[in-house]
Design a protein around this motif. Structure first.
Motif, PDB file in Angstrom:
ATOM      1  N   MET A   1       0.854  -1.161   0.000  1.00 34.13           N
ATOM      2  CA  MET A   1       0.000   0.000   0.000  1.00 34.13           C
ATOM      3  C   MET A   1       0.903   1.227   0.000  1.00 34.13           C
ATOM      4  SD  MET A   1      -3.047   1.087   2.655  1.00 34.13           S
ATOM      5  CE  MET A   1      -3.568  -0.587   2.779  1.00 34.13           C
ATOM      6  N   SER A   2       0.520   2.218  -0.748  1.00 38.54           N
ATOM      7  CA  SER A   2       1.352   3.416  -0.857  1.00 38.54           C
ATOM      8  C   SER A   2       1.309   4.244   0.432  1.00 38.54           C
ATOM      9  CB  SER A   2       0.891   4.275  -2.029  1.00 38.54           C
ATOM     10  OG  SER A   2      -0.307   4.951  -1.703  1.00 38.54           O
ATOM     11  N   GLN A   3       2.383   4.965   0.651  1.00 36.07           N
ATOM     12  CA  GLN A   3       2.454   5.833   1.827  1.00 36.07           C
ATOM     13  C   GLN A   3       1.376   6.907   1.773  1.00 36.07           C
ATOM     14  OE1 GLN A   3       4.514   5.028   4.335  1.00 36.07           O
ATOM     15  NE2 GLN A   3       3.505   6.610   5.537  1.00 36.07           N
TER      16      GLN A   3
ATOM     17  N   MET B   1      -3.903  -4.925  11.268  1.00 34.34           N
ATOM     18  CA  MET B   1      -4.185  -3.531  10.927  1.00 34.34           C
ATOM     19  C   MET B   1      -2.956  -2.677  11.182  1.00 34.34           C
ATOM     20  SD  MET B   1      -6.729  -1.719   9.774  1.00 34.34           S
ATOM     21  CE  MET B   1      -5.799  -0.515   8.875  1.00 34.34           C
ATOM     22  N   SER B   2      -2.275  -2.915  12.278  1.00 35.33           N
ATOM     23  CA  SER B   2      -1.065  -2.174  12.601  1.00 35.33           C
ATOM     24  C   SER B   2       0.013  -2.399  11.543  1.00 35.33           C
ATOM     25  CB  SER B   2      -0.540  -2.606  13.974  1.00 35.33           C
ATOM     26  OG  SER B   2       0.654  -1.915  14.280  1.00 35.33           O
ATOM     27  N   ASP B   3       0.168  -3.644  11.097  1.00 27.22           N
ATOM     28  CA  ASP B   3       1.137  -3.951  10.043  1.00 27.22           C
ATOM     29  C   ASP B   3       0.797  -3.195   8.757  1.00 27.22           C
ATOM     30  OD1 ASP B   3       2.590  -5.607  11.673  1.00 27.22           O
ATOM     31  OD2 ASP B   3       1.894  -7.475  10.766  1.00 27.22           O
ATOM     32  N   ILE B   4      -0.476  -3.104   8.437  1.00 31.63           N
ATOM     33  CA  ILE B   4      -0.905  -2.362   7.247  1.00 31.63           C
ATOM     34  C   ILE B   4      -0.516  -0.896   7.393  1.00 31.63           C
ATOM     35  CG2 ILE B   4      -2.925  -1.500   5.978  1.00 31.63           C
ATOM     36  CD1 ILE B   4      -4.296  -4.204   6.679  1.00 31.63           C
ATOM     37  N   MET B   5      -0.836  -0.317   8.540  1.00 27.44           N
ATOM     38  CA  MET B   5      -0.591   1.105   8.765  1.00 27.44           C
ATOM     39  C   MET B   5       0.894   1.440   8.850  1.00 27.44           C
ATOM     40  SD  MET B   5      -3.561   2.343   8.572  1.00 27.44           S
ATOM     41  CE  MET B   5      -3.361   4.014   9.133  1.00 27.44           C
ATOM     42  N   ASN B   6       1.708   0.461   9.192  1.00 25.42           N
ATOM     43  CA  ASN B   6       3.160   0.667   9.266  1.00 25.42           C
ATOM     44  C   ASN B   6       3.865   0.271   7.975  1.00 25.42           C
ATOM     45  OD1 ASN B   6       3.345   1.740  11.911  1.00 25.42           O
ATOM     46  ND2 ASN B   6       2.950  -0.294  12.724  1.00 25.42           N
ATOM     47  N   GLY B   7       3.094  -0.094   6.951  1.00 24.51           N
ATOM     48  CA  GLY B   7       3.674  -0.438   5.657  1.00 24.51           C
ATOM     49  C   GLY B   7       4.338  -1.795   5.596  1.00 24.51           C
ATOM     50  N   LYS B   8       4.080  -2.640   6.595  1.00 25.72           N
ATOM     51  CA  LYS B   8       4.676  -3.980   6.622  1.00 25.72           C
ATOM     52  C   LYS B   8       3.896  -4.973   5.782  1.00 25.72           C
ATOM     53  CE  LYS B   8       6.712  -3.356  11.173  1.00 25.72           C
ATOM     54  NZ  LYS B   8       6.713  -3.807  12.565  1.00 25.72           N
ATOM     55  N   ARG B   9       2.625  -4.660   5.523  1.00 30.40           N
ATOM     56  CA  ARG B   9       1.778  -5.522   4.691  1.00 30.40           C
ATOM     57  C   ARG B   9       1.043  -4.658   3.684  1.00 30.40           C
ATOM     58  NH1 ARG B   9      -0.425 -10.681   7.715  1.00 30.40           N
ATOM     59  NH2 ARG B   9       1.046 -10.780   9.434  1.00 30.40           N
ATOM     60  N   SER B  10       0.744  -5.251   2.543  1.00 29.13           N
ATOM     61  CA  SER B  10       0.018  -4.536   1.497  1.00 29.13           C
ATOM     62  C   SER B  10      -1.187  -5.367   1.080  1.00 29.13           C
ATOM     63  CB  SER B  10       0.936  -4.281   0.304  1.00 29.13           C
ATOM     64  OG  SER B  10       0.263  -3.538  -0.660  1.00 29.13           O
ATOM     65  N   PRO B  11      -2.296  -5.202   1.783  1.00 33.41           N
ATOM     66  CA  PRO B  11      -3.479  -6.040   1.555  1.00 33.41           C
ATOM     67  C   PRO B  11      -4.335  -5.548   0.399  1.00 33.41           C
ATOM     68  CG  PRO B  11      -3.928  -4.519   3.272  1.00 33.41           C
ATOM     69  CD  PRO B  11      -2.514  -4.249   2.832  1.00 33.41           C
ATOM     70  N   GLN B  12      -3.964  -5.873  -0.795  1.00 31.62           N
ATOM     71  CA  GLN B  12      -4.698  -5.394  -1.967  1.00 31.62           C
ATOM     72  C   GLN B  12      -6.181  -5.746  -1.896  1.00 31.62           C
ATOM     73  OE1 GLN B  12      -3.324  -3.327  -4.180  1.00 31.62           O
ATOM     74  NE2 GLN B  12      -1.479  -3.446  -2.958  1.00 31.62           N
ATOM     75  N   ASP B  13      -6.510  -6.877  -1.296  1.00 31.81           N
ATOM     76  CA  ASP B  13      -7.909  -7.310  -1.213  1.00 31.81           C
ATOM     77  C   ASP B  13      -8.722  -6.491  -0.204  1.00 31.81           C
ATOM     78  OD1 ASP B  13      -6.267  -8.508   0.767  1.00 31.81           O
ATOM     79  OD2 ASP B  13      -7.802 -10.021   1.158  1.00 31.81           O
ATOM     80  N   LYS B  14      -8.063  -5.711   0.652  1.00 29.58           N
ATOM     81  CA  LYS B  14      -8.775  -4.937   1.680  1.00 29.58           C
ATOM     82  C   LYS B  14      -8.871  -3.451   1.355  1.00 29.58           C
ATOM     83  CE  LYS B  14      -9.585  -8.148   4.785  1.00 29.58           C
ATOM     84  NZ  LYS B  14     -10.958  -8.542   5.065  1.00 29.58           N
TER      85      LYS B  14
END
Length: 58
Positions: A1-3, A34-47
């Motif tokens: 996910m982009s910054q 959710m925290s991983d997403i917000m910290n850029g550790k995961r990029s959940p394209q499906d979410k």
């Protein structure tokens, strides 16, 4: 996910008076994920669509 998208999500959460835990509950995911997403550790394209819908983002 982009910054840029992460920044938009953070701003939208503040405007709505909500937090990451609330968003995680809306998406039916763990707060850790959710925290991983917000910290850029995961990029959940499906979410991404679900996140945008929950926060009324385009």
């Amino acid at each position: 996910m982009s910054q840029d998208l992460i920044t938009q999500i953070k701003i939208a959460l503040v405007k709505k008076g909500k937090n990451q835990k609330w968003l995680a509950q809306q998406l039916k995911i763990s707060t850790a994920y959710m925290s991983d997403i917000m910290n850029g550790k995961r990029s959940p394209q499906d979410k991404i669509k679900e996140i945008k819908a929950a926060l009324d983002l385009e």
